[in-house]
Design a protein around this motif. Structure first.
Motif: not given
Length: 682
Positions: A467-471
């Protein structure tokens, strides 16, 4: 400061314990503590033997990643291993967990090795573009010969304790009571009175020099990509173990290690290693995830079906909801067809298929999702439709359920508002369009709760994804810039085949137009002049069926077939815009696509879509197939020099300012003498 290494006298045996959570990595404090403990125990007349063990979940699992790229501090690991090996009293290493890399080299320097049955040992250094640099290439072959040593070092995968024992790498394996067994073994050695033979003086692996030499020759015949020179140098070092005196072999190994460490490939692989571990360092890190055993999926298209299949494979119960009965039947048939294909290929047993199918329920009614702990909506990109679904979910989902959308670009905040559950709403975007991607983008808003992010991250891991967290949209934006640069080269006079060949030559898993065939023009195209993309889409250039796409890619081969109609359309678009046709070389293709990624990366960082540059690099390595050994575009910018990158972008900017103009962040980094790496933290 308390040392991470302590020792005590247990009936004449010095029990030396490493306690440096989480994995007892061999950082400076651990190395210094071990050195002092060995010195003190050897000098103590009441001590007759030494046992080196570790607290927590593992014997040292390798080097301390926090020291990567920093000046080394004495004692260095090679010196520590030598010090242990020349100890005048017997030294026993007691291994549990994962003794990898430097941890295994430390154990090899001991005189005897005993391990827990569940332990695993190995040399993963090749995955970082390196070789074992603390005597591993010299000690291991003395015990197990060239063939098995080369398999361990060039394969990079750990082996079970039982296999290591069979090889001769270990001297004993126990089911439980490891420390007690090691102490008893030490006592037996003392009572026997025969000093163990140091590994440097062992010769079992040299018994048949001809077989040894044949293993070296076979290893050298194996094809190795030019960006991975470590395999060749490992073979050289293992050969040196037989041909050179031990001290000379160590010196040869060290020189090879330092040579590899300085290569761009090793730097890229180290960066990828660190970047992968940084993914877990988010503002929500440490928050406990909510349990998810029942997953709801809305929409059984490609993304939804892939989610259902991966969730079933992971052992979850799944309820699939479609808009009506006919759509549900079609979705279930799609899933069944994929299941049957997996059985036919031997990847899935009929029994496992039946078990998975028994955990799948289907419905055309959203209230059937009332008991699901997490619900992922995967319907077409229509904000109105999605908002209506989330409005209903807000009323029917159980309290605390995570509501997620697999949207690629739409406003997740609007969906959170529609649901009336902003703390439990986020984007959960698996990149299922790209085969073997393994990437999930987690899109969060300022109101997304930490538990929701932790739960979605845990689910992604359970499904086998990272998982890559982004806004906001991350990979889609980066791919759009990459695609736009390639389309510009197409209009300048290149062809899809030349562009894709150059990109694959750089190391991408697939080229821009091969990816286009896999994903579809409407999804990927980032062309800033819409005429070409619209024209191609109107002519059906969106699939990868033979003759339907830009290329024909039969059965995974690299054969590409130009499409005259597509090239004619490109030529018409070029003439419509008055663009001249010119030769476009491979270097220009690669550099243009890289610069587009760098420019977009600066904008992604400037608007805080990504937490750090390495998250961008990781998303592209996992999702797009950017070559791992190159480390990603933001590292590539550092390696080419930020001033050179800025000047190259400035030269391209007049052609398409929107694409080629970086954010002010790039100039700020230059002004302050900083790099993208400086923004990553530890």
């Amino acid at each position: 400061m308390t040392s991470p290494v302590t020792w005590e006298n247990r009936d004449g045996i010095a029990l030396i314990t490493i306690d440096s959570p989480p994995v007892n990595a061999l950082g400076h404090a651990v190395r210094a503590g071990l050195w002092e403990a060995v010195e003190a125990a050897e000098a103590d007349p009441a001590v007759r033997a030494l046992v080196i063990t570790a607290a927590g979940r593992s014997f040292p699992a390798g080097a301390d990643i926090r020291e990567f790229g920093k000046p080394p501090q004495a004692p260095l690991l090679p010196d520590l291993c030598d010090r242990i090996e020349v100890c005048t009293k017997p030294v026993i290493a007691a291994l549990h967990g994962t003794a990898l890399g430097g941890g295994l080299e430390l154990a090899l320097a001991a005189h005897v090795r005993i391990a827990h049955a569940k332990a695993r040992v190995g040399f993963p250094e090749i995955n970082l573009g390196l070789l074992p640099g603390a005597g591993g290439t010299q000690r291991a072959p003395r015990l197990i010969g060239a063939e098995q040593a080369l398999q361990l070092m060039t394969g990079g995968r750990p082996v079970r304790a039982a296999d290591a024992l069979a090889m001769g790498l270990l001297d004993g394996v126990v089911e439980d009571g490891l420390t007690e067994a090691a102490l008893a073994l030490a006592a037996d050695l003392v009572a026997d009175g025969t000093a163990p033979v140091p590994t440097r003086d062992r010769t079992e692996g040299f018994r048949n020099p001809q077989v040894y030499a044949e293993a070296i020759a076979a290893a050298r015949r194996q094809p190795h990509p030019p960006e991975q020179p470590a395999a060749t140098r490992i073979a050289d070092c293992v050969e040196a173990a037989l041909l050179l005196p031990f001290e000379a072999g160590l010196a040869y190994e060290r020189a090879a290690f330092e040579e590899l460490q300085a290569t761009p490939a090793a730097r890229g692989l180290r960066h990828a290693f660190l970047s992968e571990r940084r993914l877990s360092k988010t503002p929500e890190a440490g928050t406990e995830a909510r349990p998810v055993e029942h997953l709801g999926v809305i929409g059984g298209g490609r993304t939804g079906a892939a989610l259902v299949l991966s969730a079933l494979s992971a052992g979850l119960r799944v309820t699939l909801v479609e808009r009506d009965h006919d759509a549900l039947i079609a979705a279930l048939e799609r899933i069944a067809d994929i299941h049957e294909a997996e059985v036919a290929r031997g990847r899935l047993t009929p029994e496992k298929r039946d078990e998975d199918w028994a955990r799948l329920a289907g419905s055309a009614e959203l209230p059937r999702l009332a008991e699901a702990e997490m619900i992922v909506e995967a319907v077409p990109e229509d904000l109105g439709l999605k908002a209506e679904i989330f409005s209903q979910l807000g009323r029917v989902a159980r309290p605390g359920a995570i509501l997620a959308s697999a949207t690629a670009a739409l406003d997740i905040a609007a969906l959170a508002t529609a649901a009336g559950r902003p703390a439990d709403t986020l984007a959960f975007r698996p990149w299922t369009e790209i085969p073997r991607s393994g990437l999930v983008e987690l899109g969060v808003t300022p109101r997304t709760g930490a538990e929701a992010v932790a739960t979605a991250t845990a689910l992604a891991a359970r499904l086998g994804h990272r998982a890559v967290r982004a806004t906001g949209p991350l990979l889609g934006r980066m791919m759009g810039a990459w695609a736009a640069a390639a389309d510009g080269l197409l209009l300048a006079g290149s062809t899809p085949l030349r562009i894709d060949t150059a990109l694959r030559g750089y190391g991408y898993r697939r080229g821009r137009y091969q990816a286009e065939d896999l994903i579809g023009l409407a999804t990927l195209s980032g062309l800033r002049r819409p005429g070409l993309a619209d024209g191609l889409a109107a002519r059906g250039r969106t699939g990868c069926a033979v003759g339907a796409g830009w290329f024909d890619w039969p059965e995974g081969t690299r054969r590409a077939q130009e499409n005259d109609e597509v090239l004619a359309l490109v030529e018409a678009e070029r003439q419509r815009h008055g663009l001249p046709s010119r030769p476009v070389g491979e270097e220009e293709i690669v550099l243009s696509c890289l610069l587009a990624l760098i420019a977009e990366g600066t904008r992604v960082l400037a608007d805080e879509t990504a937490l750090r540059p390495s998250d961008i690099d990781m998303a592209l390595m996992i999702g797009l197939g950017f070559p791992r050994w190159r480390g990603g575009p933001m590292l590539a910018a550092d390696m080419m020099g930020l001033l050179d990158a800025k000047n190259a972008l400035a030269a391209l900017a007049p052609e398409n300012p929107e694409l080629w103009t970086p954010a002010d962040l790039l100039a700020d980094l230059l002004k302050n003498g900083r790099s993208f790496e400086d923004l990553n933290g530890i």
